[in-house]
Enzyme design. Sequence first.
Site, PDB file in Angstrom:
ATOM      1  N   ASN A  14      12.726  -0.255   9.851  1.00 46.53           N
ATOM      2  CA  ASN A  14      13.010   1.156   9.589  1.00 46.53           C
ATOM      3  C   ASN A  14      13.051   1.888  10.934  1.00 46.53           C
ATOM      4  O   ASN A  14      12.008   2.171  11.513  1.00 46.53           O
ATOM      5  CB  ASN A  14      11.894   1.728   8.686  1.00 46.53           C
ATOM      6  CG  ASN A  14      12.027   3.225   8.484  1.00 46.53           C
ATOM      7  OD1 ASN A  14      13.071   3.814   8.780  1.00 46.53           O
ATOM      8  ND2 ASN A  14      10.968   3.848   7.974  1.00 46.53           N
ATOM      9  N   LYS A  53      13.944   4.840  11.586  1.00 43.31           N
ATOM     10  CA  LYS A  53      13.674   6.284  11.475  1.00 43.31           C
ATOM     11  C   LYS A  53      14.742   7.062  12.281  1.00 43.31           C
ATOM     12  O   LYS A  53      15.887   6.640  12.330  1.00 43.31           O
ATOM     13  CB  LYS A  53      12.248   6.597  11.917  1.00 43.31           C
ATOM     14  CG  LYS A  53      11.234   5.693  11.192  1.00 43.31           C
ATOM     15  CD  LYS A  53       9.817   6.095  11.356  1.00 43.31           C
ATOM     16  CE  LYS A  53       8.937   5.111  10.602  1.00 43.31           C
ATOM     17  NZ  LYS A  53       7.531   5.462  10.642  1.00 43.31           N
ATOM     18  N   HIS A  89       9.558   6.919   1.144  1.00 41.45           N
ATOM     19  CA  HIS A  89       8.769   6.719   2.366  1.00 41.45           C
ATOM     20  C   HIS A  89       7.818   7.915   2.527  1.00 41.45           C
ATOM     21  O   HIS A  89       8.182   9.047   2.207  1.00 41.45           O
ATOM     22  CB  HIS A  89       9.702   6.597   3.579  1.00 41.45           C
ATOM     23  CG  HIS A  89       8.967   6.195   4.806  1.00 41.45           C
ATOM     24  ND1 HIS A  89       8.225   7.085   5.550  1.00 41.45           N
ATOM     25  CD2 HIS A  89       8.816   4.978   5.407  1.00 41.45           C
ATOM     26  CE1 HIS A  89       7.659   6.431   6.558  1.00 41.45           C
ATOM     27  NE2 HIS A  89       7.995   5.151   6.490  1.00 41.45           N
ATOM     28  N   GLU A 129       7.000   9.669   4.936  1.00 40.15           N
ATOM     29  CA  GLU A 129       7.518  10.805   5.723  1.00 40.15           C
ATOM     30  C   GLU A 129       8.443  11.672   4.875  1.00 40.15           C
ATOM     31  O   GLU A 129       8.515  12.888   5.059  1.00 40.15           O
ATOM     32  CB  GLU A 129       8.224  10.276   6.989  1.00 40.15           C
ATOM     33  CG  GLU A 129       7.203   9.748   7.988  1.00 40.15           C
ATOM     34  CD  GLU A 129       7.709   8.641   8.891  1.00 40.15           C
ATOM     35  OE1 GLU A 129       8.928   8.443   9.009  1.00 40.15           O
ATOM     36  OE2 GLU A 129       6.848   7.942   9.477  1.00 40.15           O
ATOM     37  N   GLU A 138       2.529   0.981   2.049  1.00 42.01           N
ATOM     38  CA  GLU A 138       2.363   1.522   3.397  1.00 42.01           C
ATOM     39  C   GLU A 138       1.246   2.564   3.389  1.00 42.01           C
ATOM     40  O   GLU A 138       1.490   3.744   3.071  1.00 42.01           O
ATOM     41  CB  GLU A 138       3.656   2.193   3.860  1.00 42.01           C
ATOM     42  CG  GLU A 138       4.831   1.251   3.975  1.00 42.01           C
ATOM     43  CD  GLU A 138       5.874   1.805   4.940  1.00 42.01           C
ATOM     44  OE1 GLU A 138       6.153   1.134   5.935  1.00 42.01           O
ATOM     45  OE2 GLU A 138       6.376   2.902   4.706  1.00 42.01           O
ATOM     46  N   GLY A 142       2.485   4.360  12.172  1.00 33.33           N
ATOM     47  CA  GLY A 142       2.674   4.919  13.510  1.00 33.33           C
ATOM     48  C   GLY A 142       1.384   5.241  14.238  1.00 33.33           C
ATOM     49  O   GLY A 142       1.399   5.922  15.264  1.00 33.33           O
ATOM     50  N   SER A 147       2.031   0.016  11.191  1.00 35.44           N
ATOM     51  CA  SER A 147       1.603  -0.604  12.456  1.00 35.44           C
ATOM     52  C   SER A 147       1.599  -2.128  12.395  1.00 35.44           C
ATOM     53  O   SER A 147       0.749  -2.774  13.001  1.00 35.44           O
ATOM     54  CB  SER A 147       0.236  -0.052  12.881  1.00 35.44           C
ATOM     55  OG  SER A 147       0.316   1.339  13.113  1.00 35.44           O
TER      56      SER A 147
HETATM   57  P1  PGA Z   1       5.215   1.804  11.864  1.00 33.06           P
HETATM   58  O1  PGA Z   1       6.047   2.453  10.678  1.00 33.06           O
HETATM   59  O2  PGA Z   1       5.469   0.320  11.856  1.00 33.06           O
HETATM   60  O3  PGA Z   1       5.729   2.460  13.114  1.00 33.06           O
HETATM   61  O4  PGA Z   1       3.765   2.112  11.606  1.00 33.06           O
HETATM   62  C1  PGA Z   1       6.202   1.794   9.444  1.00 33.06           C
HETATM   63  C2  PGA Z   1       7.029   2.628   8.509  1.00 33.06           C
HETATM   64  O5  PGA Z   1       6.906   3.848   8.532  1.00 33.06           O
HETATM   65  O6  PGA Z   1       7.840   2.099   7.715  1.00 33.06           O
END
Ligand code: PGA
Length: 251
Positions: free
Chosen positions: A9, A11, A96, A98, A168, A174, A214
């Site tokens: 992903n 983003k 997601h 976000e 997640e 992140g 992460s």
């Molecule tokens: P990250 O994000 O690996 O940077 O923690 C995962 C995601 O949001 O799908």
Amino acid sequence: MRKKIVAGNWKMNKTQEDAKNLVEAVLSSCKDEAAVTKIFFPPMPFLGMVSSLVQGTSSFSAGAQNCHYAESGAFTGETSAAAIASCGASYVLVGHSERRQYFLENDEQLKQKIDRALGHSLSPIYCVGEQLAERNNHHYFTVIKNQLQNSLFHLSESAVLRTVIAYEPVWAIGTGLTATPDQAQEMHAFIRLALTEKYGIAVAQKISVLYGGSCNAKNAKELFACPDVDGGLIGGASLIAEDFVKIAHSF
Ligand code: PGA
């Protein structure tokens, strides 16, 4: 056998040239073996290009990070599932954290997005996850169960088999705070149990459940070794070809 999946992903990162370079670098060094499906989720303007780059491979696909819940219409700035499918993509991320947090997407809209995606032969990857406070106050199983019930469990058996789930934990996205393999396995087993209660064991055993938050080239192996973890949804580490390839080779 459940599908093993590593999904990147990206983003809101990369320009068109970066996107092309990243996909080409991954394609040149990652095994094109059907045993592990690798999916790129680029920003929307590059979806057609990335779909073309993976065309003809046996294990790479492209997907969109979001779609709108309506079929079409006056929704300036949004993208329909039909448009995504017409670019050659096969997957779409739905829910997601976000999107839930910054764009206030709710379970009812996510349910409609899942239906819309399936209606255009896209496989939705439905993202679920609890906030840190919900983990700390031990409400995390209830949160995940509700997210599944509200947006996914209206599907028929044949429709749910075309979906993927990504667990997640929001506190791990992140932040560098990865869930431990025990924490991931505990939740993935819980999701499998919820699927079993709703659809029966034969269906539950066929649905891939990915871990995200992460996940990186160092910790992917121990996470993917958990019996109910079928791969990863990778954010930051998917932006570096070498890391993404290492993760894809971590089974
Ligand atoms: P990250 O994000 O690996 O940077 O923690 C995962 C995601 O949001 O799908």
